[in-house]
Design an enzyme around this catalytic site. Sequence first.
Site, PDB file in Angstrom:
ATOM      1  N   TYR A 139       0.832  -1.199   0.000  1.00 60.26           N
ATOM      2  CA  TYR A 139       0.000   0.000   0.000  1.00 60.26           C
ATOM      3  C   TYR A 139       0.870   1.253   0.000  1.00 60.26           C
ATOM      4  O   TYR A 139       0.638   2.193  -0.780  1.00 60.26           O
ATOM      5  CB  TYR A 139      -0.925   0.019   1.217  1.00 60.26           C
ATOM      6  CG  TYR A 139      -1.665   1.328   1.367  1.00 60.26           C
ATOM      7  CD1 TYR A 139      -2.736   1.641   0.546  1.00 60.26           C
ATOM      8  CD2 TYR A 139      -1.249   2.283   2.303  1.00 60.26           C
ATOM      9  CE1 TYR A 139      -3.395   2.866   0.652  1.00 60.26           C
ATOM     10  CE2 TYR A 139      -1.894   3.498   2.424  1.00 60.26           C
ATOM     11  CZ  TYR A 139      -2.973   3.785   1.599  1.00 60.26           C
ATOM     12  OH  TYR A 139      -3.596   4.997   1.699  1.00 60.26           O
ATOM     13  N   PHE A 144      15.767  19.245  -1.131  1.00 55.26           N
ATOM     14  CA  PHE A 144      14.402  18.798  -1.372  1.00 55.26           C
ATOM     15  C   PHE A 144      14.166  17.409  -0.778  1.00 55.26           C
ATOM     16  O   PHE A 144      13.120  17.146  -0.180  1.00 55.26           O
ATOM     17  CB  PHE A 144      14.134  18.776  -2.876  1.00 55.26           C
ATOM     18  CG  PHE A 144      12.801  18.199  -3.263  1.00 55.26           C
ATOM     19  CD1 PHE A 144      11.669  18.999  -3.282  1.00 55.26           C
ATOM     20  CD2 PHE A 144      12.671  16.865  -3.601  1.00 55.26           C
ATOM     21  CE1 PHE A 144      10.430  18.472  -3.630  1.00 55.26           C
ATOM     22  CE2 PHE A 144      11.448  16.332  -3.959  1.00 55.26           C
ATOM     23  CZ  PHE A 144      10.320  17.132  -3.977  1.00 55.26           C
ATOM     24  N   ARG A 184       1.761   8.538  12.823  1.00 52.47           N
ATOM     25  CA  ARG A 184       1.431   9.785  13.532  1.00 52.47           C
ATOM     26  C   ARG A 184      -0.058  10.098  13.464  1.00 52.47           C
ATOM     27  O   ARG A 184      -0.635  10.630  14.418  1.00 52.47           O
ATOM     28  CB  ARG A 184       2.227  10.928  12.913  1.00 52.47           C
ATOM     29  CG  ARG A 184       1.989  12.301  13.531  1.00 52.47           C
ATOM     30  CD  ARG A 184       2.406  13.395  12.578  1.00 52.47           C
ATOM     31  NE  ARG A 184       1.656  13.321  11.328  1.00 52.47           N
ATOM     32  CZ  ARG A 184       2.017  13.953  10.210  1.00 52.47           C
ATOM     33  NH1 ARG A 184       3.123  14.668  10.159  1.00 52.47           N
ATOM     34  NH2 ARG A 184       1.261  13.851   9.115  1.00 52.47           N
ATOM     35  N   ARG A 223     -10.982   5.570   8.605  1.00 55.97           N
ATOM     36  CA  ARG A 223      -9.897   5.020   7.786  1.00 55.97           C
ATOM     37  C   ARG A 223      -8.954   4.216   8.670  1.00 55.97           C
ATOM     38  O   ARG A 223      -8.620   4.638   9.775  1.00 55.97           O
ATOM     39  CB  ARG A 223      -9.124   6.140   7.074  1.00 55.97           C
ATOM     40  CG  ARG A 223      -9.981   7.004   6.166  1.00 55.97           C
ATOM     41  CD  ARG A 223      -9.119   7.883   5.274  1.00 55.97           C
ATOM     42  NE  ARG A 223      -8.389   8.894   6.039  1.00 55.97           N
ATOM     43  CZ  ARG A 223      -8.613  10.200   5.963  1.00 55.97           C
ATOM     44  NH1 ARG A 223      -9.585  10.654   5.194  1.00 55.97           N
ATOM     45  NH2 ARG A 223      -7.892  11.048   6.655  1.00 55.97           N
TER      46      ARG A 223
END
Length: 437
Positions: free
Chosen positions: A195, A312, A242, A252
């Site tokens: 997933y 980044f 978290r 969910r």
Amino acid sequence: MWLAFTQAHAQAAEKTLATCKNKMELLKSVTHPTEFWALLKFQYGGGKDHIMPKVDESSLSSDMKRCLELLNLTSRSFAAVIQALDSELRPAVCIFYLVLRALDTLEDDMSIPVDKKTTLLKQFYTYLYDKDWRFMESTEKDKVVLEEFQVISAEFRQLKPVFQDVIADIAKKMGEGMTKFLVDKVGTMAQWDEYCHYVAGLVGIGLSRLFSASGLEGEEVGKDEGLANSLGLLLQKTNIIRDYLEDVRKGREFWPKEAWSKYTTELTDFQMPRNLDQAVPCLNVLITNALKHVPDVLTYMSRIRNQSVFNFCAIPQTMAVATLAACYNNKAVFSSVVKIRKGQAVDLMMRSNNMVNVRSVFFQYIGQICTLLYSDPTIPEGVTTWELVADIRAQCVEGLGYNLDSGSILQKTSVQVVGVATVIAMGIAYYGGYFVS
């Protein structure tokens, strides 16, 4: 006159409020000297302009300007590092982010019937080439990217074909993968990896291909999908861990059943105070699983050569490991959202500029978990965690064999740093990291 006065008053109030917030954040970090210094340098010493340089929008199309606004609306943290990317990579990554944000918004929207959502997800990549497609039925907080998708897709079609191919391919694979978990919940740990691969690992793979396609990074970065996948999995698993409370309250469930079923019959039970003794061991198991991706992340980061790409990639990863350290063995995960202080976030943003500093950050926050385990040997599932974090810290220390060249990202040498020299080097990297360009 009245309108002008009102606007001026509102702007003044906003500045005052921002100043008050900054002072509050400074107070929160006053007992953490490195954070306190980072906040001061960020706000008043030019650090903010260095990390979040202003983009010259004079030559941008109206659609691209709107895309930058959408970027800031949907992710202020990523917006900063995306806009700091070099050359043509900046608009490509901006559009990539917005496309995937729109796709993710569809997946998260529990108000869309499963059959309809399945079709939308599988066909989503085709909408990139449809100048009229948009979706006006979402109830999610980021629905604006679906409502204004015509603007995003228009700019997508202005990108170089090589960038378009990467973005469309990842959107297709992600949409198809997401449909596998619309009805069936994440069961095994292997399914958790699967997933997370679809919703985040593919992002890491896509970004890596964009980095290489831009010419800013070598082909190796774009081809090693295993390392790129780990980059995404560490971030996604951190978010899932978290966000336990927020997710279960919205119906969910992303925690794998293989893990939580050992401690409870229903995942939602963990939010009840009487079940915290069962919840925390499961939490620790999942954090340990997430930390298994750290060695791959460090290897990936060591291959990056362009400074803007390095920043980044590094900033979200260092924030993830800091968040995992804050969540480890922490009962508050089941009653609130555990967040790192703004001072910590700024400190991490300013330190995530080379491999010495990145290794020192991982060493520091993994060390917090080590301290917990050392101080309390009875921490549930702590033995397995200890073995892993000890290996990660050893990898961080081993990587401190560097040629100290402040003009570029530091390159590894054959020097092996051991004993007292290692401790000294780590201290220099940690406390002197702000001054390494």
